[in-house]
Design a protein around this motif. Sequence first.
Motif, mmCIF file in Angstrom:
data_model
loop_
_atom_site.group_PDB
_atom_site.id
_atom_site.type_symbol
_atom_site.label_atom_id
_atom_site.label_comp_id
_atom_site.label_asym_id
_atom_site.label_seq_id
_atom_site.Cartn_x
_atom_site.Cartn_y
_atom_site.Cartn_z
ATOM 1 N N VAL A 91 40.040 36.094 43.112
ATOM 2 C CA VAL A 91 38.973 36.520 42.163
ATOM 3 C C VAL A 91 37.697 36.902 42.933
ATOM 4 C CG1 VAL A 91 39.750 35.204 40.167
ATOM 5 C CG2 VAL A 91 38.236 34.133 41.868
ATOM 6 N N VAL A 92 36.973 37.788 42.265
ATOM 7 C CA VAL A 92 35.708 38.256 42.876
ATOM 8 C C VAL A 92 34.606 37.179 42.638
ATOM 9 C CG1 VAL A 92 33.872 40.005 42.743
ATOM 10 C CG2 VAL A 92 36.282 40.689 42.583
ATOM 11 N N ASP A 93 33.994 36.819 43.785
ATOM 12 C CA ASP A 93 32.811 35.908 43.636
ATOM 13 C C ASP A 93 31.576 36.779 43.791
ATOM 14 O OD1 ASP A 93 30.685 34.173 43.872
ATOM 15 O OD2 ASP A 93 31.660 32.864 45.354
ATOM 16 N N PRO A 94 30.971 37.176 42.664
ATOM 17 C CA PRO A 94 29.871 38.164 42.770
ATOM 18 C C PRO A 94 28.665 37.595 43.530
ATOM 19 C CG PRO A 94 30.105 37.348 40.524
ATOM 20 C CD PRO A 94 31.206 36.703 41.312
ATOM 21 N N GLU A 95 28.481 36.317 43.450
ATOM 22 C CA GLU A 95 27.315 35.734 44.131
ATOM 23 C C GLU A 95 27.474 35.798 45.639
ATOM 24 O OE1 GLU A 95 26.833 31.854 42.441
ATOM 25 O OE2 GLU A 95 26.414 32.693 40.456
ATOM 26 N N GLU A 96 28.692 35.500 46.070
ATOM 27 C CA GLU A 96 28.939 35.534 47.511
ATOM 28 C C GLU A 96 29.377 36.925 47.976
ATOM 29 O OE1 GLU A 96 28.805 32.842 49.778
ATOM 30 O OE2 GLU A 96 27.701 31.823 48.168
ATOM 31 N N ASN A 97 29.666 37.791 46.979
ATOM 32 C CA ASN A 97 30.214 39.126 47.249
ATOM 33 C C ASN A 97 31.496 39.036 48.093
ATOM 34 O OD1 ASN A 97 30.050 41.882 46.791
ATOM 35 N ND2 ASN A 97 29.107 42.288 48.782
ATOM 36 N N ARG A 98 32.325 38.085 47.667
ATOM 37 C CA ARG A 98 33.597 37.893 48.391
ATOM 38 C C ARG A 98 34.740 37.808 47.400
ATOM 39 N NH1 ARG A 98 32.230 36.521 53.736
ATOM 40 N NH2 ARG A 98 34.396 36.068 54.336
ATOM 41 N N LEU A 99 35.903 38.077 47.950
ATOM 42 C CA LEU A 99 37.136 37.913 47.177
ATOM 43 C C LEU A 99 37.767 36.617 47.662
ATOM 44 C CD1 LEU A 99 38.867 39.547 45.111
ATOM 45 C CD2 LEU A 99 40.093 40.503 47.054
ATOM 46 N N ARG A 100 37.935 35.664 46.705
ATOM 47 C CA ARG A 100 38.393 34.342 47.139
ATOM 48 C C ARG A 100 39.728 33.986 46.493
ATOM 49 N NH1 ARG A 100 34.504 31.347 49.523
ATOM 50 N NH2 ARG A 100 32.328 31.895 49.108
ATOM 51 N N GLY A 101 40.451 33.162 47.221
ATOM 52 C CA GLY A 101 41.706 32.677 46.666
ATOM 53 C C GLY A 101 41.435 31.680 45.595
ATOM 54 N N LEU A 102 42.191 31.769 44.467
ATOM 55 C CA LEU A 102 41.915 30.861 43.356
ATOM 56 C C LEU A 102 43.079 29.886 43.187
ATOM 57 C CD1 LEU A 102 39.814 30.317 41.129
ATOM 58 C CD2 LEU A 102 41.145 31.837 39.657
ATOM 59 N N CYS A 103 44.303 30.496 43.133
ATOM 60 C CA CYS A 103 45.492 29.638 43.058
ATOM 61 C C CYS A 103 46.749 30.461 43.425
ATOM 62 C CB CYS A 103 45.642 29.053 41.651
ATOM 63 S SG CYS A 103 45.888 30.320 40.405
ATOM 64 N N CYS A 104 47.865 29.778 43.525
ATOM 65 C CA CYS A 104 49.075 30.515 43.904
ATOM 66 C C CYS A 104 50.303 29.905 43.221
ATOM 67 C CB CYS A 104 49.240 30.527 45.416
ATOM 68 S SG CYS A 104 49.604 28.892 46.079
ATOM 69 N N GLN A 105 51.382 30.594 43.325
ATOM 70 C CA GLN A 105 52.653 30.118 42.742
ATOM 71 C C GLN A 105 53.698 30.249 43.855
ATOM 72 O OE1 GLN A 105 53.261 28.877 39.607
ATOM 73 N NE2 GLN A 105 55.386 28.528 40.196
ATOM 74 N N GLY A 106 54.302 29.180 44.191
ATOM 75 C CA GLY A 106 55.373 29.210 45.177
ATOM 76 C C GLY A 106 54.914 29.325 46.606
ATOM 77 N N CYS A 107 53.624 28.967 46.865
ATOM 78 C CA CYS A 107 53.145 28.984 48.260
ATOM 79 C C CYS A 107 52.086 27.896 48.455
ATOM 80 C CB CYS A 107 52.612 30.367 48.638
ATOM 81 S SG CYS A 107 51.163 30.869 47.751
ATOM 82 N N ASP A 108 51.533 27.888 49.677
ATOM 83 C CA ASP A 108 50.590 26.807 50.030
ATOM 84 C C ASP A 108 49.260 26.996 49.266
ATOM 85 O OD1 ASP A 108 49.014 24.863 51.114
ATOM 86 O OD2 ASP A 108 49.036 25.684 53.168
#
Lengths: 138, 720
Positions: B58-75
């Motif tokens: 997801v986009v973190d507009p404050e940090e202007n970064r794209l961050r991992g939020l969650c996953c399925q079937g991985c770490d």
Amino acid sequence: MSQKPKVLVVDDFAAGRELSAEYLTYRGYEVATAEDGAQAIERAGEFLPDAILMDLSLPEVDGWEATRRLRADDRTKDIKIIALTAHALETEKERALDAGCDEVVTKPVVPKDLEEVVRRQLGLDRAPGDRAGSGEGS
Amino acid sequence: MGIARLDTAESSPNSPEPEARLRLVEALLGEGDGPRCAETALAWLADHAGCERSLLLVVDPEENRLRGLCCQGCDGEAARAMSVDLSDRTHPLVVALESQEAVTFDGPDEGRRRPPPETPLGPVPFLAFPLCPDAETPHGAVGLMLLEDPDRRSGLKDVLEWVGSLLATRLAALAYFRHQKTRQRQRRERDWLRGVLEAVTDPILLTDGQGRILIANSGAEHLLTTDEETGEGRRRAVALNNMLFSASLFTNAEEGGPSRRELLLVDPVDGQDLLFELMTTPFPLDASEVGMVSILRDVTDLSRATTEIEENYRRLRAAESEIRAERDRLDVILSSVLDPILVTDPVGNIVLMNPHAERLFTVPAGNQDREAERRVRANDAVFTSFASDIYAGRSLRWKKELTLSDPETGKGIPMEAVSAKTLSRPGQDTAVVTILHDQSEAVEKARLYEQVKRHSEELEERVRDATRELADQNELLRRQALQLEHASAMKSQFLANVSHELRTPLHAIVGYTSLMMEGVAGELSSPQREKLGRVDSNAQHLLAIINDLLDLTRIESGKMPVRIEEFRLADLFDEVKTEAESLILASKLQVGFDVRDDLPAMASDRQKVKQILLNLLSNALKFTPDGRVDVEGAWHEEEDRVSIAVADTGVGISEKHQKTIFEAFGQTGTFYTAGQTGTGLGLSICRRLATILGGDMTLESEEGEGARFTLQLPRTSEET
């Protein structure tokens, strides 16, 4: 000489009064006498003398008072008044002059000297009885 | 619309069941947490669309970064750690995100169209599917969904689009809510911070690297900022403050780190100097800029207080030393005062005594005198009783006579005790100061005074008696004097009356004599004329006596008038010569008149001088049987005195008779023997007249040798 000068002799002492009267008459004056002040005023009013020989110590109205009254009267105010007094003190003389006397003569005085005073007061050259060129007396 | 899509999905052979879709929608709507929503959606895709391994960014507009939020079937840990800088426009995922289109990444081994980015999914081909909300939410893609096995994407397109859209919308909504919430919290926190700042009374401010104010509380604003309504004076003050503050700030900045120093500013409102303690702490604004937090503590009052404390301390020290000096002085005074002084406390205990009091109220150490001790106790008892009276009384001052005894001699000492209460603030008695005046001397003095007074009164009484006696005597004398005066006046009056009464008949005697001598009563014979002459001369003699008597009366009564006139003595001599001519001729004597030529005119009573001269001359002629008579006038120039002497060669006057010759009726028997008569008054009158004229009469004579009478006169006299 038209008329004799008139003198009124005022004295309560008869000897003194008659002495003056006799001598003045002898010297040719017409003389009247008075024995006290009241009489003197009365006589002066009738007789109208030219001069008055005024004794000062008189019964009833005294000489000083009589002089004042004579001086106050128009008819008698110009009469020559000669005080003839036995008072010898200066104070008495001054009182007489103050009352209106023309001259003060102290007793005793000889008649001759007295007549000279009268004559001088009346402005006469000689006594009325004297004739020019003749001696005294008549 | 969702329904239509479900319909579309149902038409697909791989489409999940409509009920499953409904459950996902319910699940997503019921979940408020973004990551959980994403997990639910990825789990749902694994269950219903065969996407077993997937990752959501997801986009973190404050940090202007794209961050991992969650996953399925991985770490999951790695997934959440993933972060891509959105500003890196060349990053494949960023490109994919911005394209808003699904992009397929091949595996690395295939390495053809696009190199796949490194992800927790590992080196496998995957599909990057942007999550775009509906047209209703205007933002761009809110995130990227990475799905392994891109080959299955064609069959799953509809489902993926549906889930993507659903999730995007939900995430966007959640993000919006979260954003709103965050902003709200931030605003609140800012308000709190502001409140905190304002709660601090000290001016606080944050400045940037150039010293520009970024944040300031009202205290700082008051000192350092202006607005449009600020007046000119205040504006200048503020400008000055800014200058001072900046200068101080940069001085501090150079030192680096937190620091504190004093800063003098001006109150822009009243222009008073304000002393601040400036505390600065460097504060990093961002990576490149360091700002400064400044706290200004107003130490103006503190500084004043400090100064005041120092001043007070100094005064205190001064007062202390003054009090010490005062106490020393007081000690000296107390010891030097000869009166006993005592200070007692409210219970009546003596707390302080000067040496003179000690002598009365204490027994010297080592003194074995029982009697002295007893007296001291007696004194103490008397004083204690007096002191307790004072405490019982209300007045602040107290005065009483006490009798103490001298401990050494036992002699009673009358004392006047004067006490004054000293009050503490609340009106409590704290001490009584008593001064004892030894009255012995005063009592002795009073006794002596009484004695003196008594003597004085006695003396006064005596003086009064004496005065009374004197007054009585005076009164007696006064009466006698009055009587004498009266008698004298009576005498004068009597003589005046006698003179009057004698003159009246004398006038007739003299007048008639003169009249007869004049011949008015007829001519007189010679003998008659002669006898009449006798009458006249005796009458004249009588008159002379009367006149002399009158003169004497005038002189004795002080009524003799004096008339001063100017005349020449030579003229007077001629006049006397003329008047006395008959006498001179009758005496048949040689008579000489002599006067100095240079004698100036005299000023005197001419009449009296003449009277005296005539009298002396007639006496000389009378008492000189033969010989001569000389009349001499002389001038004693140095004394300006004139003397007139009448000298004869006659019978003279015996020494015995010279003594009485000037007294009234003092004629000597000699005269009678000579057959001459006098008034007996002449010389007496002459001498008195001389005295009246300021001169005198003297006589030089010897019996049988003639006589010389001299009249002495001042040449000039003034009328009095």
